[in-house]
Design a protein around this motif. Structure first.
Motif, short mmCIF file in Angstrom:
data_model
loop_
_atom_site.label_atom_id
_atom_site.label_comp_id
_atom_site.label_asym_id
_atom_site.label_seq_id
_atom_site.Cartn_x
_atom_site.Cartn_y
_atom_site.Cartn_z
N VAL A 23 -8.90 22.87 19.31
CA VAL A 23 -10.04 21.98 19.50
C VAL A 23 -9.55 20.54 19.66
O VAL A 23 -8.78 20.05 18.83
N ARG A 24 -10.03 19.89 20.71
CA ARG A 24 -9.72 18.46 20.88
C ARG A 24 -10.71 17.66 20.06
O ARG A 24 -11.92 17.83 20.18
N VAL A 25 -10.17 16.78 19.21
CA VAL A 25 -10.99 15.90 18.39
C VAL A 25 -10.44 14.48 18.57
O VAL A 25 -9.28 14.23 18.26
N LEU A 26 -11.26 13.58 19.06
CA LEU A 26 -10.80 12.22 19.35
C LEU A 26 -10.67 11.35 18.11
O LEU A 26 -9.84 10.45 18.06
N ASP A 27 -11.47 11.60 17.09
CA ASP A 27 -11.45 10.81 15.86
C ASP A 27 -10.32 11.32 14.95
O ASP A 27 -10.38 12.45 14.47
N PRO A 28 -9.29 10.48 14.71
CA PRO A 28 -8.15 10.94 13.91
C PRO A 28 -8.52 11.42 12.51
O PRO A 28 -7.98 12.42 12.02
#
Length: 146
Positions: free
Chosen positions: A97-102
């Motif tokens: 899953v790509r998650v932009l928020d670290p």
């Protein structure tokens, strides 16, 4: 090997094309029918138009026989929820899953969701590049100019 790629933007379409080029049977899912064009005229894989939050769409995409799933829509919340549904409801072990928020990426990774955070990757690479710069002694570091 069968893969379902959710989100057919720049990232999802590139992932789908690369996996297909490696011999995977790939079905891409996107809300926008025009996204099919990103896969190219010679696309041999599947394409389902719809929102992956709907289980009917996931089933039409072949999630029940998938070996892997990539979730890369433009929304972190959508990616996290869809990724968890695919992982838990359909028992797919390889869900990325790509998650932009670290912070969110780290939170869900600690709970067993395989996350990729391009934002954190960029931060890490940028900081490393700055650290590797040869800054001459006596340069203007530490002084601000207006």
């Amino acid at each position: 090997m069968n893969a379902v790629v959710i989100g057919c933007g720049r990232v999802g379409s590139a992932v789908a094309q690369q996996l297909a080029g490696e011999g995977w049977n790939v079905t891409a899912v996107d809300e926008n029918e025009e996204a099919l064009a990103r896969l190219g005229a010679g696309w041999q894989g599947g394409f389902v138009v719809g929102h992956a939050m709907e289980t009917e769409i996931l089933v039409r995409a072949g999630i029940e026989s998938a070996d892997a799933a990539v979730v890369a829509t433009s929304g972190d919340n959508t990616n996290i929820v869809v990724g968890q549904v695919i992982q838990k409801r359909y028992g797919i072990a390889c869900v990325v899953v790509r998650v932009l928020d670290p912070r969110r990426a780290e939170f869900y990774a600690k709970r067993g969701l395989r996350t990729v955070c391009p934002t954190q990757t960029a931060i890490s690479f940028l900081v490393e590049e700055v650290r590797s710069c040869a800054v001459p002694p006596g340069s203007a570091s530490g002084t601000a100019q207006s």
